[in-house]
Design a protein around this motif. Structure first.
Motif, PDB file in Angstrom:
ATOM      1  N   ASP A  29       0.784  -1.234   0.000  1.00  0.00           N
ATOM      2  CA  ASP A  29       0.000   0.000   0.000  1.00  0.00           C
ATOM      3  C   ASP A  29       0.817   1.286   0.000  1.00  0.00           C
ATOM      4  O   ASP A  29       0.261   2.352  -0.239  1.00  0.00           O
ATOM      5  CB  ASP A  29      -0.939   0.024   1.217  1.00  0.00           C
ATOM      6  CG  ASP A  29      -1.979  -1.081   1.171  1.00  0.00           C
ATOM      7  OD1 ASP A  29      -2.491  -1.358   0.074  1.00  0.00           O
ATOM      8  OD2 ASP A  29      -2.272  -1.670   2.229  1.00  0.00           O
ATOM      9  N   ARG A  30       2.124   1.235   0.262  1.00  0.00           N
ATOM     10  CA  ARG A  30       2.910   2.458   0.404  1.00  0.00           C
ATOM     11  C   ARG A  30       4.061   2.563  -0.584  1.00  0.00           C
ATOM     12  O   ARG A  30       4.913   3.432  -0.440  1.00  0.00           O
ATOM     13  CB  ARG A  30       3.468   2.553   1.834  1.00  0.00           C
ATOM     14  CG  ARG A  30       2.401   2.741   2.892  1.00  0.00           C
ATOM     15  CD  ARG A  30       2.991   2.641   4.292  1.00  0.00           C
ATOM     16  NE  ARG A  30       1.998   2.876   5.315  1.00  0.00           N
ATOM     17  CZ  ARG A  30       1.928   3.969   6.073  1.00  0.00           C
ATOM     18  NH1 ARG A  30       2.810   4.936   5.909  1.00  0.00           N
ATOM     19  NH2 ARG A  30       0.990   4.098   6.991  1.00  0.00           N
ATOM     20  N   GLY A  31       4.128   1.715  -1.560  1.00  0.00           N
ATOM     21  CA  GLY A  31       5.257   1.745  -2.474  1.00  0.00           C
ATOM     22  C   GLY A  31       6.509   1.235  -1.795  1.00  0.00           C
ATOM     23  O   GLY A  31       6.461   0.373  -0.913  1.00  0.00           O
ATOM     24  N   GLN A  32       7.654   1.761  -2.190  1.00  0.00           N
ATOM     25  CA  GLN A  32       8.907   1.322  -1.587  1.00  0.00           C
ATOM     26  C   GLN A  32       9.044   1.848  -0.158  1.00  0.00           C
ATOM     27  O   GLN A  32       8.641   2.967   0.145  1.00  0.00           O
ATOM     28  CB  GLN A  32      10.102   1.816  -2.404  1.00  0.00           C
ATOM     29  CG  GLN A  32      10.459   0.968  -3.590  1.00  0.00           C
ATOM     30  CD  GLN A  32      11.768   1.395  -4.218  1.00  0.00           C
ATOM     31  OE1 GLN A  32      12.744   1.682  -3.521  1.00  0.00           O
ATOM     32  NE2 GLN A  32      11.797   1.441  -5.543  1.00  0.00           N
ATOM     33  N   ILE A  33       9.639   1.023   0.677  1.00  0.00           N
ATOM     34  CA  ILE A  33       9.946   1.412   2.057  1.00  0.00           C
ATOM     35  C   ILE A  33      11.381   0.995   2.346  1.00  0.00           C
ATOM     36  O   ILE A  33      11.780  -0.131   2.044  1.00  0.00           O
ATOM     37  CB  ILE A  33       9.002   0.733   3.078  1.00  0.00           C
ATOM     38  CG1 ILE A  33       7.550   1.145   2.833  1.00  0.00           C
ATOM     39  CG2 ILE A  33       9.427   1.070   4.513  1.00  0.00           C
ATOM     40  CD1 ILE A  33       6.551   0.399   3.714  1.00  0.00           C
ATOM     41  N   ARG A  34      12.158   1.895   2.899  1.00  0.00           N
ATOM     42  CA  ARG A  34      13.501   1.574   3.405  1.00  0.00           C
ATOM     43  C   ARG A  34      13.463   1.730   4.916  1.00  0.00           C
ATOM     44  O   ARG A  34      13.089   2.785   5.424  1.00  0.00           O
ATOM     45  CB  ARG A  34      14.559   2.490   2.788  1.00  0.00           C
ATOM     46  CG  ARG A  34      14.736   2.288   1.306  1.00  0.00           C
ATOM     47  CD  ARG A  34      15.743   3.257   0.706  1.00  0.00           C
ATOM     48  NE  ARG A  34      17.105   2.927   1.129  1.00  0.00           N
ATOM     49  CZ  ARG A  34      17.861   3.693   1.907  1.00  0.00           C
ATOM     50  NH1 ARG A  34      17.394   4.834   2.393  1.00  0.00           N
ATOM     51  NH2 ARG A  34      19.087   3.319   2.223  1.00  0.00           N
ATOM     52  N   ALA A  35      13.815   0.671   5.616  1.00  0.00           N
ATOM     53  CA  ALA A  35      13.700   0.685   7.075  1.00  0.00           C
ATOM     54  C   ALA A  35      14.860  -0.073   7.702  1.00  0.00           C
ATOM     55  O   ALA A  35      15.461  -0.955   7.075  1.00  0.00           O
ATOM     56  CB  ALA A  35      12.372   0.066   7.515  1.00  0.00           C
ATOM     57  N   VAL A  36      15.144   0.274   8.941  1.00  0.00           N
ATOM     58  CA  VAL A  36      16.209  -0.380   9.696  1.00  0.00           C
ATOM     59  C   VAL A  36      15.642  -1.584  10.435  1.00  0.00           C
ATOM     60  O   VAL A  36      14.605  -1.488  11.100  1.00  0.00           O
ATOM     61  CB  VAL A  36      16.852   0.593  10.694  1.00  0.00           C
ATOM     62  CG1 VAL A  36      17.906  -0.127  11.532  1.00  0.00           C
ATOM     63  CG2 VAL A  36      17.468   1.777   9.979  1.00  0.00           C
ATOM     64  N   ALA A 100      11.713  -4.330 -10.172  1.00  0.00           N
ATOM     65  CA  ALA A 100      10.655  -3.760  -9.332  1.00  0.00           C
ATOM     66  C   ALA A 100      11.140  -2.512  -8.605  1.00  0.00           C
ATOM     67  O   ALA A 100      10.407  -1.527  -8.474  1.00  0.00           O
ATOM     68  CB  ALA A 100      10.165  -4.801  -8.330  1.00  0.00           C
ATOM     69  N   GLU A 101      12.390  -2.548  -8.147  1.00  0.00           N
ATOM     70  CA  GLU A 101      12.929  -1.377  -7.460  1.00  0.00           C
ATOM     71  C   GLU A 101      13.048  -0.185  -8.404  1.00  0.00           C
ATOM     72  O   GLU A 101      12.807   0.961  -8.008  1.00  0.00           O
ATOM     73  CB  GLU A 101      14.288  -1.711  -6.846  1.00  0.00           C
ATOM     74  CG  GLU A 101      14.854  -0.577  -6.007  1.00  0.00           C
ATOM     75  CD  GLU A 101      16.125  -0.945  -5.278  1.00  0.00           C
ATOM     76  OE1 GLU A 101      16.653  -0.077  -4.555  1.00  0.00           O
ATOM     77  OE2 GLU A 101      16.606  -2.089  -5.419  1.00  0.00           O
ATOM     78  N   ARG A 102      13.406  -0.440  -9.665  1.00  0.00           N
ATOM     79  CA  ARG A 102      13.555   0.651 -10.623  1.00  0.00           C
ATOM     80  C   ARG A 102      12.200   1.230 -11.048  1.00  0.00           C
ATOM     81  O   ARG A 102      12.108   2.409 -11.400  1.00  0.00           O
ATOM     82  CB  ARG A 102      14.287   0.156 -11.870  1.00  0.00           C
ATOM     83  CG  ARG A 102      15.689  -0.335 -11.617  1.00  0.00           C
ATOM     84  CD  ARG A 102      16.677   0.799 -11.362  1.00  0.00           C
ATOM     85  NE  ARG A 102      18.006   0.274 -11.158  1.00  0.00           N
ATOM     86  CZ  ARG A 102      18.842  -0.022 -12.135  1.00  0.00           C
ATOM     87  NH1 ARG A 102      18.476   0.141 -13.382  1.00  0.00           N
ATOM     88  NH2 ARG A 102      20.053  -0.497 -11.864  1.00  0.00           N
ATOM     89  N   LEU A 103      11.170   0.402 -11.040  1.00  0.00           N
ATOM     90  CA  LEU A 103       9.863   0.835 -11.544  1.00  0.00           C
ATOM     91  C   LEU A 103       8.981   1.466 -10.475  1.00  0.00           C
ATOM     92  O   LEU A 103       7.890   1.963 -10.793  1.00  0.00           O
ATOM     93  CB  LEU A 103       9.120  -0.352 -12.169  1.00  0.00           C
ATOM     94  CG  LEU A 103       9.717  -0.944 -13.446  1.00  0.00           C
ATOM     95  CD1 LEU A 103       8.917  -2.161 -13.892  1.00  0.00           C
ATOM     96  CD2 LEU A 103       9.764   0.097 -14.560  1.00  0.00           C
ATOM     97  N   THR A 104       9.397   1.449  -9.219  1.00  0.00           N
ATOM     98  CA  THR A 104       8.586   1.983  -8.132  1.00  0.00           C
ATOM     99  C   THR A 104       9.390   3.002  -7.340  1.00  0.00           C
ATOM    100  O   THR A 104      10.617   3.075  -7.454  1.00  0.00           O
ATOM    101  CB  THR A 104       8.088   0.865  -7.210  1.00  0.00           C
ATOM    102  OG1 THR A 104       9.225   0.153  -6.663  1.00  0.00           O
ATOM    103  CG2 THR A 104       7.214  -0.123  -7.966  1.00  0.00           C
ATOM    104  N   THR A 105       8.688   3.776  -6.525  1.00  0.00           N
ATOM    105  CA  THR A 105       9.334   4.796  -5.716  1.00  0.00           C
ATOM    106  C   THR A 105       8.766   4.773  -4.302  1.00  0.00           C
ATOM    107  O   THR A 105       7.750   4.128  -4.025  1.00  0.00           O
ATOM    108  CB  THR A 105       9.123   6.205  -6.304  1.00  0.00           C
ATOM    109  OG1 THR A 105       7.706   6.481  -6.362  1.00  0.00           O
ATOM    110  CG2 THR A 105       9.697   6.306  -7.711  1.00  0.00           C
ATOM    111  N   GLU A 106       9.433   5.491  -3.407  1.00  0.00           N
ATOM    112  CA  GLU A 106       8.940   5.614  -2.041  1.00  0.00           C
ATOM    113  C   GLU A 106       7.710   6.521  -2.017  1.00  0.00           C
ATOM    114  O   GLU A 106       7.598   7.471  -2.795  1.00  0.00           O
ATOM    115  CB  GLU A 106      10.028   6.186  -1.131  1.00  0.00           C
ATOM    116  CG  GLU A 106      11.223   5.255  -0.963  1.00  0.00           C
ATOM    117  CD  GLU A 106      12.262   5.808  -0.001  1.00  0.00           C
ATOM    118  OE1 GLU A 106      11.873   6.539   0.922  1.00  0.00           O
ATOM    119  OE2 GLU A 106      13.457   5.511  -0.185  1.00  0.00           O
ATOM    120  N   ASP A 107       6.800   6.210  -1.118  1.00  0.00           N
ATOM    121  CA  ASP A 107       5.602   7.035  -0.863  1.00  0.00           C
ATOM    122  C   ASP A 107       4.664   7.144  -2.057  1.00  0.00           C
ATOM    123  O   ASP A 107       3.824   8.042  -2.116  1.00  0.00           O
ATOM    124  CB  ASP A 107       6.006   8.451  -0.403  1.00  0.00           C
ATOM    125  CG  ASP A 107       6.839   8.422   0.874  1.00  0.00           C
ATOM    126  OD1 ASP A 107       6.518   7.614   1.761  1.00  0.00           O
ATOM    127  OD2 ASP A 107       7.814   9.186   0.965  1.00  0.00           O
TER     128      ASP A 107
END
Length: 245
Positions: A29-36, A100-107
Protein backbone atom coordinates in the motif's frame (compact mmCIF):
# COMPACT_ATOMS: atom_id res chain seq x y z
CA UNK A 1 0.77 7.71 13.48
CA UNK A 2 4.19 6.51 14.72
CA UNK A 3 3.27 2.83 14.15
CA UNK A 4 1.91 1.33 10.95
CA UNK A 5 1.69 -2.09 9.28
CA UNK A 6 1.94 -3.21 5.69
CA UNK A 7 2.65 -6.32 3.65
CA UNK A 8 5.98 -6.13 1.86
CA UNK A 9 8.36 -8.15 -0.28
CA UNK A 10 12.06 -7.73 0.46
CA UNK A 11 13.99 -6.44 -2.55
CA UNK A 12 17.47 -6.15 -1.03
CA UNK A 13 19.34 -5.56 2.20
CA UNK A 14 22.68 -4.08 3.22
CA UNK A 15 24.64 -3.96 6.42
CA UNK A 16 24.38 -1.14 8.92
CA UNK A 17 26.86 -1.18 11.76
CA UNK A 18 27.74 -4.47 13.43
CA UNK A 19 24.34 -6.07 13.81
CA UNK A 20 21.71 -4.08 11.90
CA UNK A 21 20.53 -4.01 8.30
CA UNK A 22 18.76 -1.54 6.07
CA UNK A 23 15.98 -3.38 4.25
CA UNK A 24 14.54 -2.10 0.98
CA UNK A 25 11.02 -3.42 0.38
CA UNK A 26 8.11 -3.02 -2.00
CA UNK A 27 4.95 -2.78 0.07
CA UNK A 28 1.36 -3.45 -0.83
CA UNK A 29 0.00 0.00 0.00
CA UNK A 30 2.91 2.46 0.40
CA UNK A 31 5.26 1.75 -2.47
CA UNK A 32 8.91 1.32 -1.59
CA UNK A 33 9.95 1.41 2.06
CA UNK A 34 13.50 1.57 3.40
CA UNK A 35 13.70 0.68 7.08
CA UNK A 36 16.21 -0.38 9.70
CA UNK A 37 16.00 -3.92 11.10
CA UNK A 38 17.92 -3.76 14.34
CA UNK A 39 19.92 -6.75 15.54
CA UNK A 40 18.93 -9.02 12.64
CA UNK A 41 22.51 -10.09 11.96
CA UNK A 42 22.78 -11.63 15.42
CA UNK A 43 22.16 -15.38 15.64
CA UNK A 44 19.53 -14.79 18.33
CA UNK A 45 17.49 -12.42 16.15
CA UNK A 46 13.77 -13.21 16.27
CA UNK A 47 12.98 -12.20 12.70
CA UNK A 48 16.22 -11.93 10.74
CA UNK A 49 15.37 -14.81 8.37
CA UNK A 50 11.99 -13.23 7.63
CA UNK A 51 13.69 -10.17 6.18
CA UNK A 52 15.93 -11.80 3.60
CA UNK A 53 15.55 -11.02 -0.13
CA UNK A 54 12.50 -12.56 -1.87
CA UNK A 55 10.63 -13.07 1.42
CA UNK A 56 7.12 -11.66 1.86
CA UNK A 57 6.04 -10.56 5.33
CA UNK A 58 3.44 -8.65 7.32
CA UNK A 59 5.59 -5.99 8.93
CA UNK A 60 5.08 -3.40 11.66
CA UNK A 61 7.08 -0.20 11.37
CA UNK A 62 7.87 2.69 13.67
CA UNK A 63 8.11 5.97 11.79
CA UNK A 64 11.42 7.78 12.08
CA UNK A 65 12.76 11.12 10.94
CA UNK A 66 14.88 9.65 8.15
CA UNK A 67 14.43 5.87 8.22
CA UNK A 68 11.61 3.88 9.76
CA UNK A 69 12.37 0.97 12.09
CA UNK A 70 10.99 -2.56 11.77
CA UNK A 71 9.52 -3.72 15.07
CA UNK A 72 7.69 -6.92 14.02
CA UNK A 73 7.69 -9.24 11.01
CA UNK A 74 5.45 -12.25 10.33
CA UNK A 75 6.15 -14.43 7.29
CA UNK A 76 3.52 -14.52 4.57
CA UNK A 77 5.59 -16.11 1.81
CA UNK A 78 8.81 -18.00 2.58
CA UNK A 79 10.23 -18.01 -0.95
CA UNK A 80 13.85 -17.14 -0.26
CA UNK A 81 15.11 -20.63 0.60
CA UNK A 82 13.77 -22.41 -2.48
CA UNK A 83 14.94 -19.62 -4.75
CA UNK A 84 18.44 -19.38 -3.28
CA UNK A 85 18.92 -23.16 -3.56
CA UNK A 86 18.82 -23.05 -7.39
CA UNK A 87 21.14 -20.78 -9.38
CA UNK A 88 18.75 -20.18 -12.28
CA UNK A 89 15.89 -19.29 -9.95
CA UNK A 90 18.19 -17.06 -7.91
CA UNK A 91 19.43 -15.21 -11.00
CA UNK A 92 15.88 -14.69 -12.25
CA UNK A 93 14.64 -13.49 -8.86
CA UNK A 94 17.41 -10.90 -8.74
CA UNK A 95 16.37 -9.57 -12.14
CA UNK A 96 12.77 -9.28 -10.95
CA UNK A 97 13.44 -7.49 -7.66
CA UNK A 98 15.94 -5.13 -9.29
CA UNK A 99 13.37 -4.27 -11.95
CA UNK A 100 10.66 -3.76 -9.33
CA UNK A 101 12.93 -1.38 -7.46
CA UNK A 102 13.56 0.65 -10.62
CA UNK A 103 9.86 0.83 -11.54
CA UNK A 104 8.59 1.98 -8.13
CA UNK A 105 9.33 4.80 -5.72
CA UNK A 106 8.94 5.61 -2.04
CA UNK A 107 5.60 7.04 -0.86
CA UNK A 108 3.86 6.21 -4.15
CA UNK A 109 1.54 3.20 -3.94
CA UNK A 110 2.17 0.50 -6.54
CA UNK A 111 -0.18 -2.30 -5.52
CA UNK A 112 -0.33 -3.95 -8.94
CA UNK A 113 3.47 -4.04 -9.17
CA UNK A 114 3.57 -5.55 -5.68
CA UNK A 115 1.01 -8.24 -6.52
CA UNK A 116 2.73 -9.09 -9.80
CA UNK A 117 6.13 -9.46 -8.11
CA UNK A 118 4.81 -11.58 -5.25
CA UNK A 119 3.00 -13.86 -7.69
CA UNK A 120 6.11 -14.24 -9.84
CA UNK A 121 8.33 -15.04 -6.86
CA UNK A 122 5.80 -17.57 -5.56
CA UNK A 123 5.66 -19.30 -8.95
CA UNK A 124 9.45 -19.24 -9.23
CA UNK A 125 9.94 -20.74 -5.75
CA UNK A 126 7.47 -23.54 -6.54
CA UNK A 127 9.09 -24.29 -9.90
CA UNK A 128 5.81 -23.95 -11.76
CA UNK A 129 7.43 -22.79 -15.01
CA UNK A 130 10.95 -22.63 -16.50
CA UNK A 131 12.80 -19.78 -14.75
CA UNK A 132 13.64 -17.97 -17.99
CA UNK A 133 10.01 -17.87 -19.09
CA UNK A 134 8.95 -16.66 -15.65
CA UNK A 135 11.46 -13.82 -15.87
CA UNK A 136 10.47 -12.73 -19.37
CA UNK A 137 6.76 -12.84 -18.61
CA UNK A 138 7.30 -10.84 -15.43
CA UNK A 139 9.37 -8.18 -17.22
CA UNK A 140 6.84 -7.70 -20.02
CA UNK A 141 3.96 -7.43 -17.59
CA UNK A 142 5.79 -5.15 -15.14
CA UNK A 143 6.71 -2.78 -17.96
CA UNK A 144 3.11 -2.84 -19.15
CA UNK A 145 1.91 -1.80 -15.68
CA UNK A 146 4.44 1.04 -15.80
CA UNK A 147 2.91 2.31 -19.06
CA UNK A 148 5.26 0.67 -21.56
CA UNK A 149 3.12 -2.16 -22.88
CA UNK A 150 4.64 -3.74 -26.00
CA UNK A 151 2.48 -4.64 -28.98
CA UNK A 152 2.96 -7.93 -30.80
CA UNK A 153 -0.29 -8.12 -32.77
CA UNK A 154 -0.20 -5.14 -35.15
CA UNK A 155 2.11 -2.44 -36.48
CA UNK A 156 2.99 -0.05 -33.66
CA UNK A 157 3.40 2.82 -36.16
CA UNK A 158 0.34 2.64 -38.40
CA UNK A 159 -1.86 0.14 -36.58
CA UNK A 160 -2.10 -1.98 -39.69
CA UNK A 161 -2.13 -5.73 -39.89
CA UNK A 162 1.16 -7.56 -40.01
CA UNK A 163 2.02 -9.55 -43.13
CA UNK A 164 1.51 -13.28 -43.06
CA UNK A 165 4.51 -15.15 -41.71
CA UNK A 166 7.23 -15.54 -44.29
CA UNK A 167 10.85 -16.53 -44.44
CA UNK A 168 12.10 -13.03 -43.71
CA UNK A 169 10.27 -12.83 -40.40
CA UNK A 170 8.54 -9.80 -38.90
CA UNK A 171 10.32 -6.57 -37.90
CA UNK A 172 10.46 -6.15 -34.13
CA UNK A 173 11.87 -2.82 -32.95
CA UNK A 174 12.69 -2.17 -29.30
CA UNK A 175 12.64 1.61 -29.64
CA UNK A 176 9.17 1.60 -31.25
CA UNK A 177 7.64 -0.82 -28.77
CA UNK A 178 6.97 -3.97 -30.74
CA UNK A 179 6.15 -5.29 -34.20
CA UNK A 180 6.31 -3.08 -37.30
CA UNK A 181 4.93 -3.77 -40.77
CA UNK A 182 7.28 -3.81 -43.75
CA UNK A 183 6.17 -0.37 -44.92
CA UNK A 184 6.89 1.26 -41.55
CA UNK A 185 10.01 -0.66 -40.54
CA UNK A 186 13.17 1.49 -40.32
CA UNK A 187 16.04 0.31 -42.53
CA UNK A 188 17.98 -2.52 -40.95
CA UNK A 189 15.26 -3.39 -38.43
CA UNK A 190 15.83 -6.77 -36.77
CA UNK A 191 13.39 -9.46 -37.77
CA UNK A 192 11.99 -12.22 -35.62
CA UNK A 193 10.34 -15.47 -36.60
CA UNK A 194 6.58 -15.91 -36.32
CA UNK A 195 7.24 -18.38 -33.49
CA UNK A 196 9.15 -15.75 -31.50
CA UNK A 197 6.42 -13.16 -31.96
CA UNK A 198 3.86 -15.73 -30.83
CA UNK A 199 5.92 -16.62 -27.76
CA UNK A 200 6.26 -12.97 -26.75
CA UNK A 201 2.50 -12.57 -26.99
CA UNK A 202 1.83 -15.61 -24.83
CA UNK A 203 4.35 -14.43 -22.21
CA UNK A 204 2.67 -11.03 -22.05
CA UNK A 205 -0.72 -12.70 -21.64
CA UNK A 206 0.51 -15.34 -19.19
CA UNK A 207 -0.60 -18.23 -21.41
CA UNK A 208 1.83 -20.77 -19.97
CA UNK A 209 0.71 -23.87 -21.84
CA UNK A 210 1.38 -22.23 -25.19
CA UNK A 211 4.59 -20.56 -23.98
CA UNK A 212 6.15 -23.83 -22.85
CA UNK A 213 5.54 -25.41 -26.26
CA UNK A 214 8.29 -23.30 -27.84
CA UNK A 215 11.84 -24.59 -28.10
CA UNK A 216 15.03 -23.09 -26.70
CA UNK A 217 15.97 -21.31 -29.94
CA UNK A 218 12.68 -19.41 -29.95
CA UNK A 219 12.98 -18.70 -26.24
CA UNK A 220 16.48 -17.30 -26.75
CA UNK A 221 15.24 -14.89 -29.44
CA UNK A 222 12.39 -13.75 -27.22
CA UNK A 223 14.77 -13.37 -24.27
CA UNK A 224 16.99 -11.06 -26.31
CA UNK A 225 14.09 -8.77 -27.15
CA UNK A 226 12.75 -8.71 -23.59
CA UNK A 227 16.18 -7.88 -22.18
CA UNK A 228 16.73 -5.07 -24.68
CA UNK A 229 13.19 -3.73 -24.25
CA UNK A 230 13.52 -3.65 -20.47
CA UNK A 231 16.83 -1.83 -20.50
CA UNK A 232 15.64 0.62 -23.15
CA UNK A 233 12.81 1.83 -20.91
CA UNK A 234 14.74 1.74 -17.63
CA UNK A 235 17.38 4.44 -17.89
CA UNK A 236 20.12 2.41 -16.25
CA UNK A 237 20.79 -1.18 -17.22
CA UNK A 238 19.55 -4.07 -15.09
CA UNK A 239 22.80 -5.50 -13.72
CA UNK A 240 21.24 -8.83 -12.84
CA UNK A 241 20.44 -9.54 -16.51
CA UNK A 242 24.14 -10.32 -17.01
CA UNK A 243 23.72 -13.57 -15.11
CA UNK A 244 21.71 -16.68 -15.83
CA UNK A 245 20.03 -17.52 -19.12
Amino acid sequence: MPLYRDEAVVLRTHKLGESDRIVTMLSRDRGQIRAVAKGVRRTASKFGARLEPFMVADIQFFEGRTLDTITQAETLGAYGGNIAADFDRYAVANVMVETAERLTTEDEPARQQYLLLVGALRSLARGEHPPGLTRDSYLLRALSLAGWAPNFSECVRCGGELPAAHGGGTALVVQLGGTVCDACAPPGSPRMSAETIALLGTLLAGEWGRAKAHGEGTRAQARGFVSAYTQWHIERGIRSLRYGH
